[in-house]
Design an enzyme around this catalytic site. Structure first.
Site, mmCIF file in Angstrom:
data_model
loop_
_atom_site.group_PDB
_atom_site.id
_atom_site.type_symbol
_atom_site.label_atom_id
_atom_site.label_comp_id
_atom_site.label_asym_id
_atom_site.label_seq_id
_atom_site.Cartn_x
_atom_site.Cartn_y
_atom_site.Cartn_z
ATOM 1 N N ASP A 14 20.289 -23.444 -5.191
ATOM 2 C CA ASP A 14 20.806 -23.331 -6.807
ATOM 3 C C ASP A 14 21.340 -24.592 -7.236
ATOM 4 O OD1 ASP A 14 19.987 -20.725 -6.548
ATOM 5 O OD2 ASP A 14 22.067 -20.261 -5.713
ATOM 6 N N GLY A 16 19.660 -26.965 -8.634
ATOM 7 C CA GLY A 16 19.112 -27.335 -10.071
ATOM 8 C C GLY A 16 18.043 -28.175 -9.664
ATOM 9 N N LYS A 17 17.315 -27.675 -8.507
ATOM 10 C CA LYS A 17 15.991 -28.655 -8.313
ATOM 11 C C LYS A 17 14.963 -28.466 -9.248
ATOM 12 C CE LYS A 17 16.010 -26.436 -4.316
ATOM 13 N NZ LYS A 17 17.238 -25.718 -4.432
ATOM 14 N N GLY A 18 14.791 -27.019 -9.610
ATOM 15 C CA GLY A 18 13.866 -26.829 -10.528
ATOM 16 C C GLY A 18 13.808 -27.827 -11.876
ATOM 17 N N GLY A 41 14.595 -19.073 -7.111
ATOM 18 C CA GLY A 41 14.537 -18.829 -8.650
ATOM 19 C C GLY A 41 14.981 -20.140 -9.222
ATOM 20 N N HIS A 42 13.744 -20.879 -9.778
ATOM 21 C CA HIS A 42 14.101 -22.212 -10.452
ATOM 22 C C HIS A 42 14.121 -22.065 -11.825
ATOM 23 C CE1 HIS A 42 12.553 -24.310 -6.440
ATOM 24 N NE2 HIS A 42 13.871 -23.905 -6.220
ATOM 25 N N GLN A 226 15.654 -23.430 -1.763
ATOM 26 C CA GLN A 226 17.101 -23.071 -1.241
ATOM 27 C C GLN A 226 17.475 -24.437 -1.000
ATOM 28 O OE1 GLN A 226 14.179 -21.103 0.527
ATOM 29 N NE2 GLN A 226 14.466 -19.759 -1.291
ATOM 30 N N THR A 303 18.762 -12.521 -8.173
ATOM 31 C CA THR A 303 18.993 -11.283 -8.158
ATOM 32 C C THR A 303 20.302 -11.083 -9.151
ATOM 33 O OG1 THR A 303 20.740 -12.245 -6.655
ATOM 34 C CG2 THR A 303 18.958 -11.255 -5.526
ATOM 35 N N LEU A 334 27.108 -32.122 -13.982
ATOM 36 C CA LEU A 334 28.287 -33.042 -14.041
ATOM 37 C C LEU A 334 29.184 -32.445 -15.084
ATOM 38 C CD1 LEU A 334 29.925 -35.284 -12.775
ATOM 39 C CD2 LEU A 334 28.879 -36.926 -14.551
ATOM 40 N N SER A 415 22.703 -34.959 -14.085
ATOM 41 C CA SER A 415 22.208 -34.292 -14.837
ATOM 42 C C SER A 415 23.475 -33.592 -15.435
ATOM 43 C CB SER A 415 21.264 -32.809 -14.317
ATOM 44 O OG SER A 415 21.209 -31.739 -15.206
ATOM 45 N N VAL A 416 23.316 -33.603 -17.010
ATOM 46 C CA VAL A 416 24.504 -33.225 -17.755
ATOM 47 C C VAL A 416 24.253 -31.980 -18.725
ATOM 48 C CG1 VAL A 416 25.725 -35.547 -17.598
ATOM 49 C CG2 VAL A 416 24.036 -35.046 -19.236
ATOM 50 N N GLY A 417 23.294 -31.276 -18.381
ATOM 51 C CA GLY A 417 23.145 -29.757 -19.440
ATOM 52 C C GLY A 417 21.707 -29.409 -18.852
HETATM 53 P P1 IMP Z 1 16.762 -14.538 2.162
HETATM 54 O O1 IMP Z 1 16.326 -15.668 2.092
HETATM 55 O O2 IMP Z 1 16.623 -13.348 1.131
HETATM 56 O O3 IMP Z 1 16.327 -13.799 3.356
HETATM 57 O O4 IMP Z 1 18.191 -14.449 2.233
HETATM 58 C C1 IMP Z 1 19.128 -15.398 3.128
HETATM 59 C C2 IMP Z 1 20.110 -16.274 2.401
HETATM 60 O O5 IMP Z 1 19.636 -17.052 1.892
HETATM 61 C C3 IMP Z 1 21.034 -15.042 1.504
HETATM 62 O O6 IMP Z 1 22.321 -15.697 1.639
HETATM 63 C C4 IMP Z 1 20.565 -15.468 0.021
HETATM 64 O O7 IMP Z 1 21.543 -15.335 -0.761
HETATM 65 C C5 IMP Z 1 20.135 -16.908 0.407
HETATM 66 N N1 IMP Z 1 19.086 -17.470 -0.528
HETATM 67 C C6 IMP Z 1 17.831 -17.283 -0.551
HETATM 68 N N2 IMP Z 1 17.316 -17.947 -1.444
HETATM 69 C C7 IMP Z 1 18.378 -18.566 -2.292
HETATM 70 C C8 IMP Z 1 18.069 -19.434 -3.363
HETATM 71 O O8 IMP Z 1 16.865 -19.696 -3.897
HETATM 72 N N3 IMP Z 1 19.364 -19.962 -3.766
HETATM 73 C C9 IMP Z 1 20.337 -19.530 -3.175
HETATM 74 N N4 IMP Z 1 20.682 -18.686 -2.208
HETATM 75 C C10 IMP Z 1 19.197 -18.078 -1.465
#
Ligand code: IMP
Length: 432
Positions: A14, A16-18, A41-42, A226, A303, A334, A415-417
């Site tokens: 998370d 901000g790679k997307g 989720g990007h 990730q 999620t 930032l 990145s600032v926004g």
């Molecule tokens: P899994 O990848 O669904 O098996 O989850 C394993 C761990 O990785 C959990 O703590 C998830 O919240 C975390 N996780 C998986 N994908 C992401 C992502 O894209 N961003 C942040 N955490 C992730």
């Protein structure tokens, strides 16, 4: 000049790679996903439109770019089809020539999702906090050599045979151990053959495609999912995802040799977040953490779970620099630090009175340590308006410079926004 660039998360995902990939995609010809699945989720904002991509590389939002889902990815075909349809409805071209899927990528099957959720339930307090998307069980089958691959969708008989073989064991485990219902082979077969009709034309040998592209000097962007600390080898095991998220995986997960990878860039937020369970040394379980969550909109893109928030962890960053071989850094969000009186950076860990400067791999150590902070002055001004580094408030520049010093590498973008335009490109990696 780098012709291939690997982008990885330097924290727990998370980062901000997307958005970063979306910006750099403009300068590249091909964007490749090489690990993970729809646990990612990007989020990308184009004009006033917001997109959350789970499987398709962020390059799809740029006309004329090719996108590849490499062999290292696990694919839930229903999610992929939905993503393709949503993009098409919103006017983006997704076809067999701009979206290629590796034959060797593994499928997420319905039983993988049930395994994932039921196992977490059984674990109770010691659960990992997975996304429940069947990611781990699909990778388990890959390594156990019983996985079903995307290429199998094109060979009906083989698909059916593999499915039946799997269900013998899976149905017993589902019923006897997890106390869940079993699955019917015919039903899954029909469902997956319908998926094959929809995505079959995208499935190909992407290793050969990428090799040819490299020979033609095409610019390739490898898009990590990730983050480093969720890597199955180098992260906070066992609170990790089930794939390698580090830069070397860009080669393995896309079927090219490591000599073909160019510059490796890490992406990090100006603070830290984590979703799911597991150690997080700089976590703020107070109103400072709540402020970061609210202002930063720190709720999972996949999620919707609230993210845990904390100060920047430079010990974790130096670990990411080492295990990825990071050469440059991109700092995101930032602007979320605007208006704070003081900002803290963790520069060491106090473990029973001993100061650790390296990120420990032992979970019991990680759970027991206390962060050692240095405090920097904050800034009042709004960083979102800054068009170049010099436009940033003095203390924001000092903060970035301190991060550079601690990491031992340069910050090349800030990145600032949320929007594409809200980014300061200090150095374009495709042009250096
Ligand atoms: P899994 O990848 O669904 O098996 O989850 C394993 C761990 O990785 C959990 O703590 C998830 O919240 C975390 N996780 C998986 N994908 C992401 C992502 O894209 N961003 C942040 N955490 C992730």
């Amino acid at each position: 000049m780098s012709s291939s660039i690997v982008i990885v998360g330097a924290q727990w995902g998370d980062e901000g790679k997307g958005k970063v990939v979306d910006i750099l995609a403009e300068y590249s010809d091909i964007v490749v996903r090489f690990q993970g699945g729809n646990n990612a989720g990007h989020t990308i904002v184009v004009g006033d439109d917001k997109f959350i991509l789970h499987l398709i590389p962020s390059g799809i939002l740029h006309y004329g770019k090719k996108c590849v889902i490499g062999n290292g990815v696990v694919i839930d075909p229903a999610v992929l089809i939905e993503e393709i349809e949503t993009l098409k409805k919103r006017g983006y071209a997704v076809n067999e020539s701009n979206l290629l899927i590796s034959k060797e990528s593994h499928l997420i099957m319905p039983y993988h999702k049930v395994y994932d959720v039921a196992r977490e339930r059984l674990k109770g307090e010691s659960k990992i906090g997975t996304t429940g998307r069947g990611i781990g069980p699909s990778y388990e089958d890959k390594v156990a050599r019983c996985g079903i691959r995307c290429g199998d969708l094109l060979r009906k008989n083989i698909f059916f045979e593999k499915l039946n073989e799997n269900l013998i064991e899976k149905n017993r485990f589902l019923k006897d151990v997890l106390h869940e219902d079993g699955f019917d082979a015919q039903k899954i077969y029909k469902q997956y053959m319908a998926y094959a009709e929809r995505i079959g034309g995208h499935i190909t040998n992407t290793s050969i495609f990428l090799d040819n592209a490299i020979k033609q000097s095409k610019k390739i962007l490898f898009e990590g999912a990730q983050g480093t600390l969720l890597d199955v080898d180098h992260g906070t095991y066992p609170f990790v995802t089930s794939s390698n998220t580090v830069a070397a995986q860009a080669a393995i997960g896309s079927g090219i040799g490591p000599t073909k990878l160019g510059m490796v860039i890490g992406v990090s937020k100006a603070y830290t977040t984590r979703v799911g369970e597991g150690p997080f040394p700089t976590e703020l379980k107070n109103e400072e953490g709540d402020r970061l969550r609210e202002k930063g909109g720190e709720f999972g893109a996949t999620t919707g779970r609230p993210r845990r928030c904390g100060w920047f962890d430079a010990v974790a960053l130096t670990h990411a620099v080492r295990v990825n071989g990071l050469e440059s850094l991109i700092i995101t969000k930032l602007d979320i630090l605007d208006g704070l009186d003081e900002i803290k950076i963790c520069t060491g860990y106090d473990y029973n009175g001993r100061i650790l400067e390296d990120f420990p791999s032992d979970i019991s150590v990680l759970q027991d340590l206390k962060p050692v902070y240095e405090t920097l002055p904050g800034w009042e001004q709004d960083t979102q308006r800054a068009a170049c580094f010099e436009d940033l408030p003095l203390n924001a520049r000092e903060y970035i410079k301190r991060l550079e010093l601690l990491a031992g590498i340069d910050v090349i973008m800030i990145s600032v926004g949320a929007k594409r335009k809200d980014a300061i490109m200090v150095k374009n990696p495709f042009e250096t």
